[in-house]
Design a protein around this motif. Sequence first.
Motif, short mmCIF file in Angstrom:
data_model
loop_
_atom_site.label_atom_id
_atom_site.label_comp_id
_atom_site.label_asym_id
_atom_site.label_seq_id
_atom_site.Cartn_x
_atom_site.Cartn_y
_atom_site.Cartn_z
N LEU A 159 0.92 -1.14 0.02
CA LEU A 159 -0.03 0.01 -0.11
C LEU A 159 1.01 1.15 -0.03
CD1 LEU A 159 -2.88 1.08 0.31
CD2 LEU A 159 -2.60 1.19 2.77
N LEU A 160 1.92 1.30 0.78
CA LEU A 160 2.75 2.49 1.00
C LEU A 160 3.57 2.64 -0.28
CD1 LEU A 160 4.03 2.25 4.59
CD2 LEU A 160 2.22 3.74 3.47
N SER A 161 4.03 1.74 -0.98
CA SER A 161 4.56 1.82 -2.27
C SER A 161 3.77 2.30 -3.28
CB SER A 161 5.29 0.53 -2.69
OG SER A 161 4.41 -0.61 -2.93
N LEU A 162 2.42 2.19 -3.52
CA LEU A 162 1.51 2.82 -4.36
C LEU A 162 2.24 3.95 -4.92
CD1 LEU A 162 -1.84 1.34 -3.50
CD2 LEU A 162 -0.25 0.74 -5.32
N PRO A 163 2.43 5.19 -4.00
CA PRO A 163 2.74 6.30 -4.39
C PRO A 163 4.07 6.39 -5.34
CG PRO A 163 2.09 6.90 -2.30
CD PRO A 163 2.13 5.18 -2.65
N LEU A 164 5.28 5.46 -4.74
CA LEU A 164 6.38 5.20 -5.47
C LEU A 164 6.13 4.71 -6.93
CD1 LEU A 164 9.25 5.93 -4.47
CD2 LEU A 164 9.71 3.57 -3.86
N SER A 165 5.34 3.80 -6.79
CA SER A 165 4.77 3.43 -8.40
C SER A 165 4.32 4.41 -9.16
CB SER A 165 3.94 2.15 -8.19
OG SER A 165 3.53 1.81 -9.52
N ILE A 166 3.61 5.17 -8.79
CA ILE A 166 2.90 6.31 -9.33
C ILE A 166 4.01 7.18 -9.84
CG2 ILE A 166 1.50 8.41 -9.48
CD1 ILE A 166 -0.29 6.59 -7.58
N VAL A 167 5.00 7.63 -9.04
CA VAL A 167 6.24 8.15 -9.37
C VAL A 167 7.06 7.67 -10.80
CG1 VAL A 167 8.42 8.99 -8.85
CG2 VAL A 167 6.46 9.57 -7.21
N THR A 168 6.85 6.20 -10.55
CA THR A 168 7.72 5.67 -11.66
C THR A 168 7.03 5.75 -13.08
OG1 THR A 168 6.91 3.48 -11.28
CG2 THR A 168 9.11 4.19 -10.45
N ILE A 169 5.67 5.94 -12.84
CA ILE A 169 4.94 6.08 -14.25
C ILE A 169 4.94 7.38 -14.55
CG2 ILE A 169 2.52 6.22 -14.97
CD1 ILE A 169 1.60 4.23 -13.21
#
Lengths: 257, 185
Positions: A159-169
């Motif tokens: 859940l907490l890594s979802l923002p980091l994933s959005i950053v990589t998008i």
Amino acid sequence: MMRSDDHSATIDVPHVESKAVIKGKASLLPAAAAVAARPVGGWKKGVAIFDFVFRVSAMVAAVAAAAAMGTSDQTLPFFTQFFQFEASYDDLPTFQYVSSVFKKQRRCISESSDNFKIEMRDDMLLSSIVVKIRTHNVNNSIICRFFVIAMAIVASYLLLSLPLSIVTIVRRFAAGPRILLLFLDTVALTLTTAAGASGAAIVYLAHNGNQSTNWLAICQQFGDFCQKVSGAVVGSFIAAVLILFLVALSAMALRRV
Amino acid sequence: MKGSAAVELAEATRAPSAGINRGISILDLILRIVALVCTLGSAIAMGTTNETLPFFTQFIRFRAEYNDLPTFTFFVAANAVVSGYLLLSLPISIFHIMRSGAQNSRILLIILDTSMLALLTAGASASAAIVYLAHNGNAKANWLSICQQFNSFCERISGSLIGSFGAVTVFILLILLSGMALSRR
């Protein structure tokens, strides 16, 4: 006039051309680089979107597994059986001896295991032994607790890594967040696989038992518990496969283009 | 002029980056050899367990080997597969030292390393659960601990877990190193 025009053209053009050529080349390089980068880096955006989707599904699977294992306790209901012995009146010493023997047995049995206890009620003439068998939940073992805690940690990490994933998008060419995601996803994969495999070992033992160590299969009595725990282990393995895909996607997206 | 200056600058920055890549690849090779030794040692330690107690009765077994528990069989098989994979991936790692710019083979190595990490962790943690049961038993399920009788068997199986979990840590470092080498330039 044509000649004069030609002359003016030939005289003027070199000046204009040289400046224009220099400016043109200087402006062409970043433009060319930008044009070259946009279609080439487009696949990274698709990979990052896949990454996000897999992340969400892995989180759902991890939460489901933790919930299924956490709510899997089952207590069999009480049942009692009465054994009644009639003692004869003139056998009082025998009766006393028999009752004392039963008292010893009661103490002995109720101490050795908390599975069943024997109460003894002495009426005047009868002594009856009440046998109550009560079984506790078995998911209090450390392995089941480790499973719930590990899947909860993995689910909250995802859940907490979802923002980091959005950053990589959004930022396709930044390698730092991707390497961090790769490392943390590897750790999450290890934790998920550890929880799932230890749960699977316990579930296998509960279903089949083991003859050489004299461990009996307990699934015949604890039917619901076994189903839920098996489902939880399956959920954790699904989450592990999804996190494996996440690591592979991060590795492919790290390619220099 | 600008263009040529830019090209020269790029070439100058490429040289130390290639040196760091080479260092990462050498570290990768060393860690791979360490993991190979760890997993091979674990497989051998678990696979050669065999303890027979000096007394026997008719109905109870007094002999313990790794075959008796299918989880340990899986552990030996997983460690053997991972050590075989590490042996076969040593040439690829050496190739990465010589050619630091290889990308596709590094991606393949990362994917295979992650699969082997999952397999190794599964085997190690399943047998860790069984070793815990062997040491402590489970009162609620009436499973008795067997370690009081089989001392050296228990010590062996507990010790072989250490090598396996060490190899798991090494694999995580390997994947991290490969990721870093992949993204540098």
